[in-house]
Design a protein around this motif. Structure first.
Motif, short mmCIF file in Angstrom:
data_model
loop_
_atom_site.label_atom_id
_atom_site.label_comp_id
_atom_site.label_asym_id
_atom_site.label_seq_id
_atom_site.Cartn_x
_atom_site.Cartn_y
_atom_site.Cartn_z
N ASP A 124 4.82 26.43 -8.82
CA ASP A 124 5.98 26.24 -7.95
C ASP A 124 5.54 25.91 -6.53
OD1 ASP A 124 8.80 26.28 -7.25
OD2 ASP A 124 8.39 28.21 -6.30
N ALA A 125 4.55 26.63 -6.04
CA ALA A 125 4.03 26.36 -4.69
C ALA A 125 3.40 24.98 -4.61
CB ALA A 125 3.02 27.44 -4.30
N LEU A 126 2.72 24.58 -5.69
CA LEU A 126 2.06 23.27 -5.69
C LEU A 126 3.07 22.13 -5.64
CD1 LEU A 126 -0.40 21.41 -6.01
CD2 LEU A 126 -0.21 21.72 -8.49
N GLN A 127 4.06 22.17 -6.54
CA GLN A 127 5.02 21.06 -6.59
C GLN A 127 5.89 21.02 -5.34
OE1 GLN A 127 8.59 20.97 -7.15
NE2 GLN A 127 8.81 23.19 -6.92
N ALA A 128 6.11 22.17 -4.71
CA ALA A 128 6.92 22.20 -3.50
C ALA A 128 6.18 21.62 -2.30
CB ALA A 128 7.36 23.63 -3.19
N ARG A 129 4.85 21.58 -2.36
CA ARG A 129 4.06 21.12 -1.22
C ARG A 129 3.58 19.67 -1.36
NH1 ARG A 129 4.70 24.59 3.12
NH2 ARG A 129 4.80 26.72 2.33
N VAL A 130 3.88 19.02 -2.44
CA VAL A 130 3.52 17.59 -2.55
C VAL A 130 4.31 16.83 -1.48
CG1 VAL A 130 3.54 15.55 -4.01
CG2 VAL A 130 3.05 17.79 -5.02
N PRO A 131 3.64 16.13 -0.57
CA PRO A 131 4.33 15.52 0.59
C PRO A 131 5.06 14.23 0.25
CG PRO A 131 1.98 15.05 0.72
CD PRO A 131 2.17 15.94 -0.49
N ASN A 132 5.99 14.30 -0.69
CA ASN A 132 6.76 13.11 -1.04
C ASN A 132 7.55 12.58 0.16
OD1 ASN A 132 6.14 13.00 -3.91
ND2 ASN A 132 7.36 14.85 -4.10
N VAL A 133 7.98 13.50 1.03
CA VAL A 133 8.77 13.08 2.19
C VAL A 133 7.93 12.21 3.13
CG1 VAL A 133 8.23 15.12 3.56
CG2 VAL A 133 10.38 13.93 3.92
N LEU A 134 6.61 12.43 3.16
CA LEU A 134 5.74 11.59 3.98
C LEU A 134 5.70 10.16 3.43
CD1 LEU A 134 3.64 11.13 6.18
CD2 LEU A 134 1.90 11.99 4.60
N ALA A 135 5.65 10.05 2.10
CA ALA A 135 5.67 8.72 1.48
C ALA A 135 6.99 8.02 1.76
CB ALA A 135 5.45 8.85 -0.02
N GLY A 136 8.10 8.79 1.76
CA GLY A 136 9.40 8.20 2.08
C GLY A 136 9.45 7.71 3.51
N ALA A 137 8.89 8.48 4.44
CA ALA A 137 8.85 8.08 5.85
C ALA A 137 8.03 6.80 6.02
CB ALA A 137 8.27 9.21 6.69
N ALA A 138 6.86 6.74 5.39
CA ALA A 138 6.02 5.57 5.50
C ALA A 138 6.68 4.34 4.88
CB ALA A 138 4.67 5.84 4.82
N LEU A 139 7.40 4.55 3.79
CA LEU A 139 8.09 3.43 3.13
C LEU A 139 9.15 2.84 4.05
CD1 LEU A 139 8.26 2.00 0.30
CD2 LEU A 139 10.23 3.48 -0.13
N ALA A 140 9.96 3.70 4.65
CA ALA A 140 11.02 3.23 5.55
C ALA A 140 10.42 2.52 6.77
CB ALA A 140 11.89 4.39 5.99
N ALA A 141 9.34 3.08 7.33
CA ALA A 141 8.72 2.48 8.51
C ALA A 141 8.06 1.14 8.18
CB ALA A 141 7.69 3.44 9.10
N SER A 142 7.46 1.02 7.00
CA SER A 142 6.73 -0.20 6.66
C SER A 142 7.64 -1.39 6.42
CB SER A 142 5.86 0.04 5.41
OG SER A 142 6.67 0.24 4.26
N LEU B 139 0.83 -1.21 0.00
CA LEU B 139 0.00 0.00 0.00
C LEU B 139 0.86 1.26 0.00
CD1 LEU B 139 -2.75 1.38 0.24
CD2 LEU B 139 -2.60 1.10 2.73
N VAL B 140 1.89 1.27 0.85
CA VAL B 140 2.77 2.43 0.92
C VAL B 140 3.52 2.61 -0.41
CG1 VAL B 140 4.84 3.36 2.02
CG2 VAL B 140 3.03 2.35 3.41
N GLY B 141 3.93 1.50 -1.00
CA GLY B 141 4.60 1.60 -2.31
C GLY B 141 3.71 2.22 -3.36
N ALA B 142 2.41 1.85 -3.35
CA ALA B 142 1.47 2.44 -4.30
C ALA B 142 1.28 3.94 -4.04
CB ALA B 142 0.12 1.71 -4.21
N VAL B 143 1.21 4.31 -2.76
CA VAL B 143 1.09 5.74 -2.42
C VAL B 143 2.33 6.50 -2.85
CG1 VAL B 143 0.94 7.36 -0.50
CG2 VAL B 143 -0.51 5.34 -0.51
N PHE B 144 3.51 5.91 -2.65
CA PHE B 144 4.76 6.55 -3.05
C PHE B 144 4.76 6.83 -4.55
CE2 PHE B 144 9.14 6.66 -4.43
CZ PHE B 144 9.81 7.33 -3.41
#
Length: 225
Positions: A131-149, A97-102
Motif C-alpha cells: 500500500d505504501a509503495l503504490q501510494a508513493r509512485v509519482p504518477n502526478v509528476l508524470a501528469g505535470a510533465a505531460l501537461a507542460a510538454s 519522452l514524457v509520454g514514455a515515462v507516463f
C-alpha cells in the motif's frame, strides 16, 4: 491511385491521437470508478477487509488501467509524428519522452496495485508495504510533465486554442503541487486525490477536443483546395 496529401495525413494522425486520448479517459475513469473511494481507514486491517470485499472489481480495475495505458500509446505516437513534421523536433522529442515515462510509471503503479489487491488478507505486513509503495509512485509528476510538454504546441498555435496552452501550464503547476503533498504527506492517497484525478481527466478531454478540432480544420482546408 492518388496518394493522400500531407495535410490529409496530418488530419488522420490527429484524429487517431484524439481517439487514443478519449479511449484512455474512458478506461482510466472506469479504473477509478471500480476502485471507488477506498477503505474507510488507513490501517492495514481496514485495507485488508476492503480488498477482501472488493477483490473482483479491484482486479478488473487493474485490467482497465492496463487497457488505458495501451490506449495512451495511440494518443502519444501519432501526435509525436505530427509535431515532428510540423517542424518542432524539440517539443516532439520532449512529449514523446514524457509520454514514455507516463506509461512506465503507469505500469509500475499497475504492478504494485495488482500485487496489493491479490495479496493474502492475513498478511498485514505485506499489505502495509504494498500500500505504501503504490501510494508513493509519482504518477502526478508524470501528469505535470505531460501537461507542460504539450503546452508550447497550443501557445504557438500549432494546434487549436492558444488558451489551452495556458490551461496546460496551470494544470502542470497544480499537478506538481500534488507531487509535493505526495512526498511530504503521511497519507498521499486520500479521498482528496479524487479532485486531482478529475482535473486530469478534464484536461485530457480538452486536449482530445483540441486535437479533433485541429483535424477537422485541416480536413476542411484540404477539401477547399
Amino acid at each position: 491511385m492518388p496518394q493522400p496529401s500531407a495535410v490529409a495525413m496530418r488530419a488522420v494522425r490527429l484524429r487517431w491521437a484524439a481517439i487514443g486520448a478519449v479511449a484512455f479517459i474512458l478506461l482510466y475513469a472506469l479504473h477509478r470508478a471500480l476502485q471507488g473511494l477506498g477503505p474507510e481507514g488507513a490501517e492495514p486491517a481496514a485495507l485488508a477487509e476492503w480488498i477482501t470485499a472488493q477483490r473482483t472489481p479491484l482486479l478488473v480495475s487493474e485490467l482497465a488501467l492496463g487497457a488505458a495505458l495501451l490506449a495512451f500509446v495511440l494518443f502519444v505516437a501519432p501526435l509525436v509524428v505530427v509535431l515532428r513534421e510540423d517542424g518542432d523536433p524539440v517539443t516532439s522529442s520532449a512529449f514523446g519522452l514524457v509520454g514514455a515515462v507516463f506509461i512506465a510509471m503507469g505500469l509500475v503503479s499497475l504492478t504494485a496495485e495488482t500485487a496489493l489487491f491479490a495479496a493474502d488478507a492475513g498478511d498485514a505486513g505485506m499489505i502495509a508495504v504494498l500500500d505504501a509503495l503504490q501510494a508513493r509512485v509519482p504518477n502526478v509528476l508524470a501528469g505535470a510533465a505531460l501537461a507542460a510538454s504539450i503546452a508550447p504546441v497550443f501557445l504557438r498555435r500549432r494546434l487549436a486554442w492558444r488558451w489551452l496552452g495556458v490551461v496546460s501550464l496551470v494544470a502542470a503547476a497544480v499537478f506538481a503541487l500534488g507531487l509535493v503533498f505526495s512526498v511530504v504527506g503521511s497519507a498521499p492517497e486520500t479521498r482528496g486525490s479524487i479532485f486531482g484525478v478529475a482535473a486530469f481527466i478534464v484536461w485530457m478531454a480538452l486536449v482530445a477536443a483540441a486535437l479533433w478540432r485541429s483535424a477537422r480544420v485541416g480536413s476542411g482546408t484540404e477539401r477547399g483546395r
